[in-house]
Design a protein around this motif. Sequence first.
Motif, PDB file in Angstrom:
ATOM      1  N   ARG A  42       0.813  -1.222   0.000  1.00  0.00           N
ATOM      2  CA  ARG A  42       0.000   0.000   0.000  1.00  0.00           C
ATOM      3  C   ARG A  42       0.849   1.277   0.000  1.00  0.00           C
ATOM      4  NH1 ARG A  42      -3.891  -1.645  -1.917  1.00  0.00           N
ATOM      5  NH2 ARG A  42      -5.623  -2.724  -0.920  1.00  0.00           N
ATOM      6  N   ALA A  43       1.994   1.234   0.617  1.00  0.00           N
ATOM      7  CA  ALA A  43       2.809   2.448   0.754  1.00  0.00           C
ATOM      8  C   ALA A  43       3.238   2.957  -0.623  1.00  0.00           C
ATOM      9  CB  ALA A  43       4.039   2.162   1.613  1.00  0.00           C
ATOM     10  N   ASN A  44       3.509   4.261  -0.719  1.00  0.00           N
ATOM     11  CA  ASN A  44       3.910   4.873  -1.990  1.00  0.00           C
ATOM     12  C   ASN A  44       5.307   5.449  -1.889  1.00  0.00           C
ATOM     13  OD1 ASN A  44       1.528   4.948  -3.999  1.00  0.00           O
ATOM     14  ND2 ASN A  44       0.604   5.397  -1.990  1.00  0.00           N
ATOM     15  N   VAL A  45       5.995   5.414  -3.030  1.00  0.00           N
ATOM     16  CA  VAL A  45       7.368   5.911  -3.058  1.00  0.00           C
ATOM     17  C   VAL A  45       7.472   7.011  -4.112  1.00  0.00           C
ATOM     18  CG1 VAL A  45       9.776   5.275  -3.435  1.00  0.00           C
ATOM     19  CG2 VAL A  45       8.209   3.639  -2.369  1.00  0.00           C
ATOM     20  N   PHE A  46       8.106   8.111  -3.733  1.00  0.00           N
ATOM     21  CA  PHE A  46       8.206   9.251  -4.638  1.00  0.00           C
ATOM     22  C   PHE A  46       9.657   9.669  -4.830  1.00  0.00           C
ATOM     23  CE2 PHE A  46       4.100   9.508  -2.550  1.00  0.00           C
ATOM     24  CZ  PHE A  46       3.241   9.641  -3.634  1.00  0.00           C
ATOM     25  N   HIS A  47       9.895  10.325  -5.963  1.00  0.00           N
ATOM     26  CA  HIS A  47      11.205  10.896  -6.215  1.00  0.00           C
ATOM     27  C   HIS A  47      11.401  12.075  -5.260  1.00  0.00           C
ATOM     28  CE1 HIS A  47      14.492  12.905  -8.265  1.00  0.00           C
ATOM     29  NE2 HIS A  47      14.689  11.773  -8.955  1.00  0.00           N
ATOM     30  N   PRO A  48      12.527  12.152  -4.576  1.00  0.00           N
ATOM     31  CA  PRO A  48      12.662  13.189  -3.539  1.00  0.00           C
ATOM     32  C   PRO A  48      12.700  14.610  -4.099  1.00  0.00           C
ATOM     33  CG  PRO A  48      14.721  12.018  -3.849  1.00  0.00           C
ATOM     34  CD  PRO A  48      13.705  11.279  -4.665  1.00  0.00           C
ATOM     35  N   ASP A  49      13.124  14.789  -5.359  1.00  0.00           N
ATOM     36  CA  ASP A  49      13.219  16.147  -5.910  1.00  0.00           C
ATOM     37  C   ASP A  49      11.970  16.529  -6.681  1.00  0.00           C
ATOM     38  OD1 ASP A  49      15.787  16.206  -4.878  1.00  0.00           O
ATOM     39  OD2 ASP A  49      16.600  15.274  -6.700  1.00  0.00           O
ATOM     40  N   THR A  50      11.529  15.680  -7.622  1.00  0.00           N
ATOM     41  CA  THR A  50      10.360  16.033  -8.437  1.00  0.00           C
ATOM     42  C   THR A  50       9.059  15.766  -7.701  1.00  0.00           C
ATOM     43  OG1 THR A  50      10.200  13.825  -9.395  1.00  0.00           O
ATOM     44  CG2 THR A  50      11.599  15.417 -10.548  1.00  0.00           C
ATOM     45  N   GLY A  51       9.073  14.886  -6.708  1.00  0.00           N
ATOM     46  CA  GLY A  51       7.855  14.552  -5.991  1.00  0.00           C
ATOM     47  C   GLY A  51       6.939  13.631  -6.766  1.00  0.00           C
ATOM     48  N   VAL A  52       7.388  13.124  -7.923  1.00  0.00           N
ATOM     49  CA  VAL A  52       6.534  12.261  -8.744  1.00  0.00           C
ATOM     50  C   VAL A  52       6.690  10.812  -8.291  1.00  0.00           C
ATOM     51  CG1 VAL A  52       6.144  11.411 -11.100  1.00  0.00           C
ATOM     52  CG2 VAL A  52       6.594  13.831 -10.699  1.00  0.00           C
ATOM     53  N   THR A  53       5.634  10.048  -8.467  1.00  0.00           N
ATOM     54  CA  THR A  53       5.617   8.663  -7.977  1.00  0.00           C
ATOM     55  C   THR A  53       6.670   7.802  -8.667  1.00  0.00           C
ATOM     56  OG1 THR A  53       4.208   6.765  -7.562  1.00  0.00           O
ATOM     57  CG2 THR A  53       3.885   7.915  -9.654  1.00  0.00           C
ATOM     58  N   LEU A  54       7.156   6.814  -7.921  1.00  0.00           N
ATOM     59  CA  LEU A  54       8.089   5.843  -8.497  1.00  0.00           C
ATOM     60  C   LEU A  54       7.427   4.477  -8.596  1.00  0.00           C
ATOM     61  CD1 LEU A  54      11.288   7.013  -6.572  1.00  0.00           C
ATOM     62  CD2 LEU A  54      10.776   7.335  -9.004  1.00  0.00           C
ATOM     63  N   VAL A  55       6.108   4.461  -8.349  1.00  0.00           N
ATOM     64  CA  VAL A  55       5.384   3.196  -8.438  1.00  0.00           C
ATOM     65  C   VAL A  55       5.061   2.930  -9.904  1.00  0.00           C
ATOM     66  CG1 VAL A  55       3.319   1.919  -7.747  1.00  0.00           C
ATOM     67  CG2 VAL A  55       4.422   3.494  -6.141  1.00  0.00           C
TER      68      VAL A  55
END
Lengths: 369, 551
Positions: free
Chosen positions: A348-361
Amino acid sequence: MAVSINIQNVKKQYDDNVVIRDLSAHIQSGELFTLLGPSGCGKTTLLRMIAGFNSIEAGTISFDDRVINNIPVYQRNFGMVFQNYAIFPNMTVYRNIEYGLKNKKLSKQEIAQRVEAIMETVQIAPYKDRYPEKLSGGQQQRVALARAIVVQPQVLLMDEPLSNLDAKLRLEMREAIRQIQKDVGITTVYVTHDQEEALAISDRIAVMNRGDIQQIDEPEHIYQRPYNTFVADFIGHSNHFAGEVRGVEGSLTHIVLENGHPIAMPGLMPLKQGDRVQVFVRPEEFTFASKEQGMEGKVLVKLFLGRYINYRIDFGGPQAAEVTVDATTVDRIHDAGDSVYLTVNTRRANVFHPDTGVTLVEGVVSNVP
Amino acid sequence: MFPKKGVRFDFWSFVSLLSLVVFGLFLIIPVGQMVVYAFQNADGGFTVENFIKFFSRPYYVRSMTNSIVVVLSATLLVIAIGVPLAYITSTFQIKGRRLMDILIIISMLSPPFLGAYSWILMLGRNGAITTFLRDSMGIRIPSIYGFGGILLVFVLKLYPYIYMYTKGALKKVDASLGEAAESLGYHGIRKVLNVSLPLVMPTILAGATIVFLRAFADYGTPRLIGEGYNTLPVIIYQEWVSETGTNAYFASAVALIMMVIAALVFLAQKWISSRRSTTMSMLNPPKPKQLRGLPNVLAHVYVYLIVLLSTLPQIYIIIISFRNTKGLMWADGYGFGNYVTTFTRSLSSIINTFQYAIIAILIIVVLGTLFAYLTVRKKNLVSRFLDVFIMFPYVIPGTIFGLILLMTFNRPPLILSGTAAIIIVSYVIRRMPYTVRSSAAILRQISPSIDEASASLGYGAMSTFFNVTMPVMAAGILSGAILSWITIINELSSTLMLYTGKTQTMTVTIFQEISRGGYGTAAALSTILTVTMIVSLLLFFKLTNSEDIDL
């Protein structure tokens, strides 16, 4: 009768202040489409551009294939429900609802039939001879809705229609609106800043921020798979953990959180060892576990809410995390000061790029045209 | 409203254009004409000799200092009387407060020259009280004519403005403020001076400005009771209709001087109040307290005495309107003789008054609400101009406005002089600003979304306005219209410049009758006017369901 709405590259500015720079969206025929965002994000501005109360500085808006940019408000064939209802105070309930029909070439008999029918639908018939000042907020809301849909418009626009109602009425009315919208089958654009309301009522939601659409999707996708950190934070609550990729093993990406706790995330985009990421975990995406499996935390605050228990837990990160558990499934309630061990629900957890804030899922898209 | 970059010509564009035409033709051009004339000589050349003439002859300079002295004195006295009156009636229980308020409003709305006329009848050379005191007691009272008389009439006619304004403001001072002051050790007069008074000061100032401008503009009072104490409006009228031929150039120059003074006072007040405006939360509205003993008696005496003095002229006129006359002389006994004479001889002026006033009111209501809509809902260049235009009539005295209309429209291309139309135009332009202002105030409290709702249901701009916006504003428009109606039927100064034998109104006839000594007919006509006014006022209270008039 229902039409699709095509918004293409529209722009809105007041003098030098650009409110919407370049926005596109496609609203399907018959759906309830919600514009959701914080105040000042441009959602009401966009709605009023569709209505024609605001001018369109660039781009086009069309109902099906018909571009409506230059069609005056009164010829656009839409119904609107306003935040303050905008019931005509000088007319009775019946006259209010009848007003739009009187402008069409209809027989008196047909007008009467349609007004009576819609009053039944929205359950306002007993009050038909009352003046608006003698109606409750919920009743005014029903009149506003009836007045907007009785003319059988192609599109229904609703501008924060429930924000002036008390909590209980809000729940009741949002079900009523949903039901009536489905029965009539009218394309509806619904503006709200209330995420819970948006989740409950919409077919699809467009989350807006600073004049841009961040993501368009069905409520459950918006909640579970937010496209970026703005959406993840605006819809519901997320606990933030900085993390670093340790390696990839098949479909699992191993990440170590800032507090040293390792997690294995499935279904992420290809990442390299050493990549920095942000992991967002919602309060209900934690599970209490044994000392060996879980990451250690200290309960700072316990709030017992009946069905749920809310904890604020210090995992050693910069901010305390919020954790919610279903009260019926736990054996034991922890108190402030207790040491606890929790695991993260990695599906369920989500992972994002730390700079762009866009999802890495993998597979999550914004759906913004 | 429409999503197009260019200007689409819709209903509101038409209204904008209409407003420019109306104010341009009947306000800007006449005022421009006056300014041009002020700097012209009889040959049409540029000159400042009109101003040199004015400022070099003591006769004219005196009229200006007279005006300022008497008007300033009146304004100060009015504050001294009106503010305590407002404080007493809003802080303490006064028996018959409602009736007092109605009487005060009546004396406020009736034309000042009627007050002058009535005081002459009572205290003049052959006045009832004068003769009674002289013949039965041998007491000679000082002359009412001149400075003292003008002051008396002004003060008793104009204190209601300060009273109404101040009372309105005091009603909005949260009672907790007074209680807070008392808890901090301020009570009695110190509390009033330190807390209540500063809070209502901007309002008092606004009221004082209205009083100043009213008194400054009044022609009838100084003309009737001044007897040589000339003021500026009197001079302008004399110069215009002087026996040596009219002097439009010099009259224009005097009018310009007068308007500049009025504008300065008006702007000064705007400037001061814009710097001192405060807003208050209203959780705890003030309630009048019951006084006991001597203070209670004194408060009542004060209120009753002032109301009695200001109502006395009206009452006296009504009484003597029934007194028999023989020619121009009073005769013994009472009856309806004056009314019979009035209806046979002056019926046309009664009909004229009602006709002109009704036509003017209809135009004012329709144009006034449309223009109000423009200024509130359609922010553009035209509406900003409109905001300025509607300030103009506040500072243009009636005499001057009549004069400049006449100078502009007594020759081609548009000849209106001598017609009923020019009188109606003067009523419309002078009274419309009040309607625009009150309608704008109502509009600001109505959500624009009801207009949008109507548009979304397929109604165009014009049908939306007449189906929804105007009906919602109706109550407010109507109450404003009744007030305008009362001021129009009482209008004298501009009509006096514009009437001819055929277009004479009641106030003009009264004024003429007074001037030639026909006191009986004047009294009868005045009574008809007063009764009309009272009936209209009662209608106003009934329709608005209120006890007060918002100025």
